[in-house]
Design a protein around this motif. Structure first.
Motif, PDB file in Angstrom:
ATOM      1  N   GLU A   1       0.835  -1.207   0.000  1.00 50.43           N
ATOM      2  CA  GLU A   1       0.000   0.000   0.000  1.00 50.43           C
ATOM      3  C   GLU A   1       0.867   1.253   0.000  1.00 50.43           C
ATOM      4  N   GLY A   2       0.380   2.297  -0.668  1.00 51.93           N
ATOM      5  CA  GLY A   2       1.009   3.606  -0.602  1.00 51.93           C
ATOM      6  C   GLY A   2       2.246   3.797  -1.450  1.00 51.93           C
ATOM      7  N   LEU A   3       2.575   2.867  -2.327  1.00 53.13           N
ATOM      8  CA  LEU A   3       3.744   2.995  -3.189  1.00 53.13           C
ATOM      9  C   LEU A   3       3.319   3.455  -4.578  1.00 53.13           C
ATOM     10  N   ILE A   4       4.118   4.309  -5.166  1.00 53.42           N
ATOM     11  CA  ILE A   4       3.852   4.759  -6.529  1.00 53.42           C
ATOM     12  C   ILE A   4       5.122   4.557  -7.345  1.00 53.42           C
ATOM     13  N   HIS A   5       4.993   3.812  -8.434  1.00 55.32           N
ATOM     14  CA  HIS A   5       6.093   3.603  -9.371  1.00 55.32           C
ATOM     15  C   HIS A   5       5.589   3.823 -10.783  1.00 55.32           C
ATOM     16  N   SER A   6       6.464   4.302 -11.647  1.00 50.13           N
ATOM     17  CA  SER A   6       6.151   4.494 -13.065  1.00 50.13           C
ATOM     18  C   SER A   6       7.067   3.601 -13.881  1.00 50.13           C
ATOM     19  N   VAL A   7       6.473   2.776 -14.740  1.00 50.45           N
ATOM     20  CA  VAL A   7       7.240   1.944 -15.655  1.00 50.45           C
ATOM     21  C   VAL A   7       6.801   2.270 -17.076  1.00 50.45           C
ATOM     22  N   ALA A   8       7.663   1.981 -18.011  1.00 54.39           N
ATOM     23  CA  ALA A   8       7.325   2.210 -19.419  1.00 54.39           C
ATOM     24  C   ALA A   8       7.673   0.961 -20.203  1.00 54.39           C
ATOM     25  N   GLY A   9       6.915   0.709 -21.242  1.00 54.84           N
ATOM     26  CA  GLY A   9       7.169  -0.427 -22.112  1.00 54.84           C
ATOM     27  C   GLY A   9       6.112  -0.479 -23.188  1.00 54.84           C
TER      28      GLY A   9
END
Length: 87
Positions: free
Chosen positions: A36-44
């Motif tokens: 909970e409460g984590l924000i990550h940005s990935v691209a692909g």
């Protein structure tokens, strides 16, 4: 191969898919587990989108030969030139 990136995107990537899987792979072994409460940005590249029932969507994203599968509720998605998923 030099030159501009063939598939540029306009948002900041915080972690690669490979790093994400190394860091959070343990969640896959525990059904229902979540952070909970984590924000990550990935691209692909979006390799496939599969609909399951009325509200569930599976999205496969591939970056440098590594696949990440997203399991999403339809209400969590925003489609544009990119896919944004929030929880």
């Amino acid at each position: 191969a030099g030159g501009p990136h063939p598939y540029p995107h306009g948002f900041k990537v915080s972690i690669s898919i490979e790093e994400y899987k190394q860091k959070f792979g343990y969640l896959a072994a525990s059904p229902g587990a979540r952070e909970e409460g984590l924000i990550h940005s990935v691209a692909g590249r979006v390799a496939s989108v599969r609909f399951s029932g009325k509200n569930l969507i599976f999205i496969d994203i591939i970056q440098d030969g590594v696949k990440l599968q997203l399991f999403c509720n339809r209400k969590m998605l925003f489609f544009a030139p990119y896919v944004a998923v929030t929880s």
